[in-house]
Design a protein around this motif. Structure first.
Motif, short mmCIF file in Angstrom:
data_model
loop_
_atom_site.label_atom_id
_atom_site.label_comp_id
_atom_site.label_asym_id
_atom_site.label_seq_id
_atom_site.Cartn_x
_atom_site.Cartn_y
_atom_site.Cartn_z
N PRO A 130 0.82 -1.21 0.00
CA PRO A 130 0.00 0.00 0.00
C PRO A 130 0.85 1.26 0.00
CG PRO A 130 0.06 -0.97 2.19
CD PRO A 130 0.74 -1.94 1.27
N VAL A 131 0.27 2.36 -0.48
CA VAL A 131 0.96 3.65 -0.50
C VAL A 131 0.83 4.27 0.89
CG1 VAL A 131 1.07 5.92 -1.56
CG2 VAL A 131 0.46 3.93 -2.94
N THR A 132 1.95 4.35 1.60
CA THR A 132 1.96 4.86 2.97
C THR A 132 2.77 6.15 3.05
OG1 THR A 132 3.95 3.59 3.52
CG2 THR A 132 1.81 2.50 3.85
N HIS A 227 -1.85 2.67 -5.51
CA HIS A 227 -2.94 2.98 -4.58
C HIS A 227 -4.26 2.38 -5.08
CE1 HIS A 227 -5.24 5.18 -1.61
NE2 HIS A 227 -6.02 5.65 -2.58
N GLU A 231 -6.46 -0.56 -3.28
CA GLU A 231 -7.88 -0.36 -2.95
C GLU A 231 -8.74 -1.47 -3.55
OE1 GLU A 231 -9.61 1.93 -1.13
OE2 GLU A 231 -7.66 2.54 -0.33
#
Length: 250
Positions: A130-132, A227, A231
């Protein structure tokens, strides 16, 4: 035998989590040091008292912390550490013997170390997941590292051909003085006071300007794609869980 296997798995998991946490902590520290050495300390004139010492100390600390980011991948960590050690050794060697050859070796090995650290950062940013916030920090750090890398490239070009740039009396004997110019080229804003003269210098400036724009375009597209993918995967997982809980038990 089963007890030993069960006790090994939590230990292995804890080791992976520890490595991940250490890499994230090193990444946050590295970004903080980049901002300090690039913007904050020069703005308050911290380096004016002893520029050669500041250049070597800042480069050494940044290189060590940058190499530590690769701790999660041992092979990558060993390779990065080797380049960093060589670069630091040459940089401090110029403190005792500031010859043209040693200065050129220092700039070249410094460029190699920065490129390797940038590769490590992009490995952290673009790997699956995930994009963190930590991934965004890595992307910013890699962008600033590009400016440092091009600064070393300009220094090398100036060392090989002292007439490659018109520096208008600016002291460009150390890489730290090329960083503002490099940031100007990377963002296509330009930088007053230093003008490329020969074809090699012009090519380097054009290449950096293209690199800066391509990096932003490709990185944003990649992060958005990651992202959206994360999702979609999360939605599919939740949907599968709902269907599983709604189905009658046997």
């Amino acid at each position: 035998m089963e007890d030993s296997t069960e006790s090994f798995m939590p230990l292995n998991t804890r080791d992976l989590l520890t490595r991940s946490w250490q890499s994230q902590a090193n990444l946050a520290l590295f970004l903080l040091l980049l901002i300090l050495t690039t913007f904050v300390l020069p703005a308050v004139g911290f380096e004016k008292n002893s520029l050669p010492l500041y250049d070597r100390a800042a480069a050494s600390v940044l290189a060590v912390v940058g190499a530590a980011i690769a701790w999660g991948n041992r092979k990558l960590f060993l390779l990065t550490s080797l380049l960093v050690i060589v670069a630091i050794a040459f940089r401090w060697a110029t403190w005792w013997r500031p010859t043209h050859t040693l200065t050129l070796c220092s700039a070249s090995t410094g460029l190699a170390a920065i490129i390797m650290i940038t590769v490590v950062l992009l490995w952290q940013v673009l790997r699956a997941g995930p994009v963190t916030g930590m991934r965004i920090q890595g992307a910013i750090s890699a962008y600033l590292c590009l400016a440092f890398a091009w600064a070393h490239a300009y220094q090398i070009a100036e060392l090989l051909d002292p007439g490659a740039f018109n520096t208008a009396g600016i002291d460009v004997s150390v890489a730290i003085h090329w960083i503002n110019y490099s940031l100007g080229m990377l963002t296509t804003l330009g930088y007053p006071g230093i003008v490329p003269i020969d074809s090699v210098a012009h090519t380097l400036c054009s290449a950096e300007a293209v690199t800066g724009q391509l990096y932003l375009a490709v990185l944003v597209a990649r992060l958005v794609s990651m992202h959206v993918s994360a999702e979609e995967q999360s939605k599919q997982t939740r949907s599968a869980e709902r269907e599983s809980s709604a189905s009658p038990s046997d």
